[in-house]
Write an enzyme that holds these catalytic residues in place. Structure first.
Site, PDB file in Angstrom:
ATOM      1  N   GLU A 174      50.000  19.977  13.803  1.00  7.38           N
ATOM      2  CA  GLU A 174      50.296  20.131  14.894  1.00  7.38           C
ATOM      3  C   GLU A 174      51.325  21.353  14.550  1.00  7.38           C
ATOM      4  O   GLU A 174      53.059  20.642  14.859  1.00  7.38           O
ATOM      5  CB  GLU A 174      50.608  19.408  15.954  1.00  7.38           C
ATOM      6  CG  GLU A 174      50.178  18.285  16.159  1.00  7.38           C
ATOM      7  CD  GLU A 174      48.438  18.451  17.249  1.00  7.38           C
ATOM      8  OE1 GLU A 174      48.751  19.370  17.840  1.00  7.38           O
ATOM      9  OE2 GLU A 174      48.065  17.558  17.250  1.00  7.38           O
ATOM     10  N   CYS A 204      56.348  24.618  21.397  1.00  9.63           N
ATOM     11  CA  CYS A 204      55.596  25.665  20.602  1.00  9.63           C
ATOM     12  C   CYS A 204      54.419  25.942  21.774  1.00  9.63           C
ATOM     13  O   CYS A 204      53.252  27.221  21.361  1.00  9.63           O
ATOM     14  CB  CYS A 204      54.276  24.471  20.360  1.00  9.63           C
ATOM     15  SG  CYS A 204      54.469  22.579  20.604  1.00  9.63           S
TER      16      CYS A 204
END
Ligand code: NDP
Length: 548
Positions: free
Chosen positions: A244, A278
């Site tokens: 990720e 993110c």
């Protein structure tokens, strides 16, 4: 603490400090590589017991862990805030609440999602065959998270791993080690078997030792550069990895968007957690006809945000996590300036935050020295709105991971899509429009793992849905059915109930066999029952031949 002392301590201890004040929050001993190996070994031993527990037992323990979190919620939120700098409210809203929801969902749903299932096998079924898929846990899952969501990301991944029957070793970020230990404590208090969840503490080297120790799966959250290193190191043991990674997420605002909603979402999506998400809005593309008004409103709302230590309930934007991170933001803002973009508000470290820190009584007006990446200067960066940005500017291509909001304009939907896709990243994106069908059409053309229509950023908090990136934003998925399936290995059980007759493909081969095999390719493999029926005389001839 004197700097020399801090550095001396750093060899075998991590000193966790509050980025708002530089004050020490606590210390944690560094786990040595040998101890990491031992932890993985213990984890593997417990796995053999844990994988035999019933889903009901796993569910009971996960629900008990939820109770422990609820009992200690205020203290946990304060710890997250003290180590990461985020406002306490964000620790509750964006970490604790979503992970509690994920826990109840996965505790109740894992059994159903991992139930053995029969798989249709087409015309093979006519030959008396059937297939089932059963799911087995993998073994030891190593979880290596970033510091920006130090509680919800590792905890959520741990709970999903455990429900699938795996055991877990977590290496928290060196910036948030106490939050990592807290996660271990929660599982222990909930009554999980000893060593089913272990925490190993340290910096990147400890993470590397964990990868080296050959766990059965690695769930990594962090930068593209570290993700690449981990994938390379994991390849040595053929350990599979979920990555990720970073993002440079676009928000597209069409001319018919609800301007007030889009403005509020842009401010929140760019500046919450001081922009260290993110999935932050890192590029805003707005239709040229509404750009001026949208920008005016964003600047006005940004000006009303309070900066300060996260413990203060009036604060919306806390400090950045580290000196290393704030320097990236400074460099990007300088690059924007040099490239001709205009900084409308913010654009520098926020020194007034020092006074605010002092006002709040959390320091004596002096931000003290702290170890590792943290230094004595203010780590507050004023939320920054930028216009005149274009995709060829360097900070539009690299992840900033800070409180900056560059705004660009477009003229057509096609141009907006092309601008949004013009990046190596593809984590999330959003499209803002009152025309949902048009929004969906655009969303499907955007190269990103999650695309929201009239929303941004928050879908990591919906545990039922897959989370992960296209392109360099990642490999594999966490959350949802797709994330759960990353944590198991499917096993195909195939049964033949008709053993009286030989299979036509068995040996010895012959001209009749060759003719039958041609029939398999041209008739059976069409999937058509009618065409396959015409193969029956040839098939029967071949079987009789084999039975002689
Ligand atoms: P890093 O890649 O620097 O670190 C991530 C984790 O890896 C940390 O625990 C770190 O330890 C550890 N680590 C560092 N080097 C190694 C190594 N060689 N082997 C094993 N582990 C190692 O990322 P950041 O902490 O700076 O996090 C920010 C990044 O994370 C951003 O790019 C952000 O977009 C991304 N991110 C992605 C998310 C997603 O869901 N896609 C969610 C959240 C963040 P230590 O910190 O102790 O050095």
């Amino acid at each position: 603490m004197a700097k020399a002392e801090a550095q001396e301590a750093a060899a075998n201890e991590i000193i966790s400090s509050d980025p708002a004040t530089g004050r020490e929050v606590g210390r944690v001993s560094v786990t040595t590589p040998d101890e990491v190996r031992e932890a993985v070994e213990r984890s593997r031993q417990v796995f053999h017991m844990w994988k035999t527990t019933s889903f009901a037992e796993r569910r009971r323990l996960v629900m008990r862990a939820r109770e422990v979190i609820l009992d200690e919620m205020e203290a946990i939120a304060e710890l997250i805030s003290a180590e990461s700098g985020k406002p306490k409210g964000e620790a509750i809203a964006l970490e604790i609440a979503p992970v509690l929801d994920l826990m109840q969902w996965i505790a109740r749903s894992a059994e159903k999602m991992l139930r053995p299932r029969r798989v249709g096998i087409g015309l093979f079924g006519l030959l008396g065959r059937s297939s089932r898929v059963v799911y087995h846990p993998l073994g030891v899952v190593a979880i290596i998270p970033a510091w920006n969501y130090p509680f919800s990301i590792p905890l959520g991944e741990a709970v999903m791993s455990l429900m699938a029957g795996n055991t877990v070793v977590i290496k928290p970020s060196e910036l948030t080690p106490l939050t990592g230990l807290k996660i271990g404590e929660i599982f222990e208090k909930a009554g999980f078997p000893k060593d089913a969840v272990q925490i190993v503490s340290g910096a990147g080297e400890t993470g590397a030792a964990l990868v080296e120790a050959a766990p059965d799966k690695i769930a990594f959250t962090g930068s593209v550069a570290t993700g690449r290193k981990i994938a390379e190191a994991a390849a040595k043991n053929l350990t599979s990895v979920v990555l990720e990674l970073g993002g440079k997420d676009p928000m597209i605002v069409l001319a018919d968007a609800d301007l007030e909603a889009a403005t509020n979402a842009a401010v929140w999506g760019a500046f919450c957690n001081a922009g260290q998400n993110c999935a932050s809005v890192e590029r805003l593309y707005v239709h040229e006809s509404i750009a001026e008004e949208l920008t005016r409103r964003i600047v006005e709302k940004t000006g009303k945000l309070n900066l300060g230590p996260g413990i203060d309930p009036d604060v919306s934007v806390g400090p950045m996590s580290s000196e290393r991170q704030i320097r990236i933001v400074e460099r990007h803002v300088d690059d924007f300036r040099e490239a001709g973009a205009v900084i409308l508000t913010g654009g520098e470290r926020y020194d007034a935050a020092r006074e605010r820190v002092s006002d709040a009584g959390t320091s004596e007006g002096k931000i003290s020295a702290s170890p590792r990446h943290r230094v004595s200067a203010s780590l507050f960066f004023a939320p920054t709105v930028i216009t005149g940005a274009t995709n060829d500017m360097r900070p539009m291509r690299e992840e900033t991971f800070g409180p900056t909001l560059p705004i660009c304009t477009f003229a057509t939907d096609e141009e907006a899509i092309a601008l949004a896709n013009d990046t190596e990243f593809g984590l999330t994106a959003s499209v803002w429009t009152r025309d949902i069908a048009r929004g969906r059409r655009i969303a499907e053309q955007i190269e990103a793992g999650s695309v929201c229509i009239n929303e941004h950023l928050y879908t990591h908090g919906i545990g039922q849905t897959p989370w992960g990136g296209f392109k360099n934003s990642g490999r594999g998925r966490t959350h949802g059915l797709e994330g759960l399936l990353e944590l198991v290995q499917p096993q195909h059980i195939h049964t033949n109930r008709i053993t009286l007759l030989p299979d036509a493909w068995w040996m010895p081969y012959s001209p009749a066999a060759l003719e039958t095999f041609r029939g398999f390719a041209t008739k059976f493999a069409t999937g058509s029952l009618l065409k396959t029926a015409t193969l029956l005389p040839q098939l029967w001839k071949r079987i009789r031949e084999l039975m002689k």
